[in-house]
Design an enzyme around this catalytic site. Structure first.
Site, PDB file in Angstrom:
ATOM      1  CE1 TYR A  56     -10.272  -7.048  36.141  1.00 19.62           C
ATOM      2  CE2 TYR A  56      -9.975  -7.180  32.973  1.00 19.62           C
ATOM      3  CZ  TYR A  56      -9.231  -7.176  34.144  1.00 19.62           C
ATOM      4  OH  TYR A  56      -7.876  -7.338  35.161  1.00 19.62           O
ATOM      5  CG  HIS A  86       0.180  -1.789  35.680  1.00 12.88           C
ATOM      6  ND1 HIS A  86      -0.550  -1.514  36.625  1.00 12.88           N
ATOM      7  CD2 HIS A  86      -0.325  -3.759  35.200  1.00 12.88           C
ATOM      8  CE1 HIS A  86      -1.558  -3.072  37.444  1.00 12.88           C
ATOM      9  NE2 HIS A  86      -1.176  -3.422  36.450  1.00 12.88           N
ATOM     10  CG  ASN A 200      -4.496  -6.308  29.215  1.00 12.75           C
ATOM     11  OD1 ASN A 200      -4.468  -7.646  28.602  1.00 12.75           O
ATOM     12  ND2 ASN A 200      -4.934  -7.331  30.309  1.00 12.75           N
ATOM     13  CE1 TYR A 284      27.733 -37.747   8.775  1.00 16.38           C
ATOM     14  CE2 TYR A 284      26.337 -37.391  11.646  1.00 16.38           C
ATOM     15  CZ  TYR A 284      26.738 -38.445  10.365  1.00 16.38           C
ATOM     16  OH  TYR A 284      26.707 -39.499  10.410  1.00 16.38           O
ATOM     17  NE  ARG A 287      28.470 -37.085   4.887  1.00 19.99           N
ATOM     18  CZ  ARG A 287      28.288 -37.995   5.412  1.00 19.99           C
ATOM     19  NH1 ARG A 287      27.158 -39.169   5.054  1.00 19.99           N
ATOM     20  NH2 ARG A 287      29.476 -38.562   6.328  1.00 19.99           N
ATOM     21  CG  PHE A 344      -4.433 -11.571  28.178  1.00 19.80           C
ATOM     22  CD1 PHE A 344      -3.466 -12.120  28.993  1.00 19.80           C
ATOM     23  CD2 PHE A 344      -5.284 -11.544  29.152  1.00 19.80           C
ATOM     24  CE1 PHE A 344      -4.099 -13.337  30.140  1.00 19.80           C
ATOM     25  CE2 PHE A 344      -5.614 -11.952  30.121  1.00 19.80           C
ATOM     26  CZ  PHE A 344      -5.846 -12.611  30.411  1.00 19.80           C
ATOM     27  CD  GLU A 430      -2.826 -11.348  36.194  1.00 18.63           C
ATOM     28  OE1 GLU A 430      -1.408 -10.923  36.104  1.00 18.63           O
ATOM     29  OE2 GLU A 430      -3.427 -10.244  35.694  1.00 18.63           O
TER      30      GLU A 430
END
Length: 531
Positions: A56, A86, A200, A284, A287, A344, A430
């Protein structure tokens, strides 16, 4: 680690190094050890290619197409097509400093020696940084798994002479090829594994997170400063920042902010002037300043720890190891093992980014409440006129500054928690993504809005100081803060637009210039949660 002028890539990288390269144009150099690691990693990839195994990222398709075997004569085309396909992001381009973080963090990750790229790839990335070549990278498109794919692909397009880039000293955008030419660099023809190695990883997330850590830590000092000045001129007490109170609930952030308030208000005659008044307790927002500011400090420290780890991690997939370092597996030769995993995935950053964004939103919300305490005629001390206006009714004074602070707080709250969202992609392969880049972008915006809220508090507290008995001295640090504000913004002399005043103070906080003078005056400086 940066030696002050040059950042050595391949050694430990810190958020301050990222800021130095991104914002101050510190040059980078690739360490000898990094070059050796890159060469060894590439040799391992070559051995896998020579073995003829289906591996891969090297000779298969990607994502759902992992089962598609790619012939040897199409491996270079495979890598180029990966980058082109991409690079499908949207939105405005990232800012120059953000692109520089992307270049640096990807260069550093590749230099760790687990990605299998050639030395020429890391040299080209270093050359782009040093020569001011900045790819046009669209902001949106990353899911934070398999890393920040789309933004990194826009960056990688320029390495192969495509896409667009800007070059320092040259107006407008240039083609990737022309931009490299202007810098004396040549486009690359990507070898097997290199396209995937370039895109990646979590580098957009980690780079943005590194910058926001640096900025958020500065914001915390600004918040303690603004809060101390507001407490002082609002006739509040600083007893709530005592060592005694912090010692019986010893959170490190609480202790740090309490120490800062004590140092800022040291020798304050204003505080001493009402120490024996008949008020039993402050609101507050006065404080509980050490408790809230301290909790935010710890959230930012928690993020810093993750960022420091991530900056120096290999987030590629697959990763290239020496064969002896992993158990026997299919994708392995005598000298190399190619291991597919999930480094990743941006979850380790996404959740802490969301946590920090929510915490900083609370910091801004408390600051806005202190502003209201200075302006609101139903809440403020009698020595202050309504809305700090010189002629109440005819003038509105600082009234709308509080409106703006409230609007900014609302904007911060709308950031939500992107890191708990999920949309499956790539045909279901994915099926769980981190949205870490969205979390990083959200935190970036929260930091910016919180900075403006604190600028408003500094503006209003300095104006409130004009109504304090001028025979009384401020504290050592609060006097410096008041002076730093007045060096940039004059006191009100009738109504005026406050937009430019807020901008001026926000910019001074961002650059650190406003706090430099304050810290110089403090005995021991500011304290952080990690000290």
């Amino acid at each position: 680690m940066s030696d002050g002028t040059t950042v050595s890539v391949g050694d430990d990288l810190a958020p301050t190094d990222v800021a130095a390269v991104a914002r101050d144009d510190a040059p980078v150099e690739i360490s000898t050890a990094a070059r050796e690691r890159v060469q060894e990693s590439r040799e391992r990839v070559e051995s896998v290619i020579d073995s003829g195994e289906a591996v891969y990222g090297i000779n298969t398709g990607f994502g759902e197409l992992v089962t598609e075997r790619i012939p040897g004569d199409e491996l270079e085309e495979l890598q180029t097509n990966l980058i082109r396909s991409h690079a499908s992001g949207q939105g405005d381009p990232l800012e120059r400093e953000e692109v520089r973080t992307l270049l640096l963090t990807r260069l550093h990750a590749l230099s760790l020696g687990y990605s299998g790229v050639r030395e020429t790839v890391v040299e080209t990335l270093a050359g782009m940084l040093n020569e001011g070549v900045h790819p046009v990278v669209r902001t949106y498109g990353s899911l934070g798994a398999s890393g920040d794919l789309a933004p990194l692909a826009h960056l990688a397009l320029v390495l192969i002479g495509e896409g667009e880039a800007t070059v320092d000293g040259i107006e407008g955008r240039l083609s990737g090829e022309k931009a490299l030419q202007e810098a004396g660099l040549a486009p690359l023809t990507l070898a097997p594994k290199e396209g995937l190695a370039l895109i990646n990883g979590t580098q957009l997330t980690a780079g943005l997170a590194a910058l926001t850590v640096v900025d958020a830590e500065r914001l915390l000092d600004a918040a303690d400063t603004a809060g101390a000045l507001t407490t002082e001129v609002g006739m509040g007490t600083t007893v709530t920042s005592s060592e005694a109170i912090a010692s019986v609930r010893p959170h490190t952030g609480h202790q740090a902010s309490a120490t800062n308030v004590r140092r800022l208000t040291a020798e304050s005659e204003i505080v001493e002037s009402h120490r024996n008044c008949d008020r039993v307790q402050d609101a507050y927002s006065f404080r509980c300043l050490p408790q809230v500011h301290g909790a935010v400090r710890e959230a930012v420290t928690h993020l810093r720890e993750a960022v420091e780890t991530e900056l120096n991690s290999a987030t590629d997939n697959p990763l290239i190891f020496d064969a002896e370092s992993v158990a026997p597996r299919a994708s392995q030769t005598e000298s190399a093992a190619v291991v597919s995993g999930g480094n990743f995935h941006g979850a380790p950053l996404a959740h802490r980014l969301d946590y920090a964004a929510n915490a900083l939103t609370d910091l801004g919300a408390m600051s806005e409440r202190r502003v209201d305490r200075l302006l609101n005629p139903n809440l403020q001390e009698s020595h202050l006129p309504p809305f700090l206006a010189g002629e109440s009714g005819v003038e509105s004074g600082m009234m709308i500054a509080q409106y703006t602070a409230a609007s900014l707080v609302n904007d911060c709250r709308s950031a939500g928690s992107p890191g708990i969202d999920n949309t499956p992609v790539s045909g279901g392969q994915e099926d769980h993504v981190s949205m870490s880049a969205t979390s990083a972008l959200a935190l970036r915006d929260v930091v910016e809005q919180t900075r403006r809220i604190l600028a408003i508090e500094l503006l209003c507290s300095a104006e409130a100081a004009e109504y304090v008995d001028d025979s009384l001295e401020h504290g050592i640090g609060t006097a410096a803060a008041y002076e730093a504000v007045r060096d940039r913004v004059p006191a009100l002399d009738g109504d005026r637009s406050l937009a430019g005043d807020i901008d001026e103070l926000a910019d001074a906080v961002r650059s650190g210039k406003l706090l430099d003078h304050v810290e110089h005056m403090l005995d021991g400086g500011f304290v952080s949660a990690s000290e």
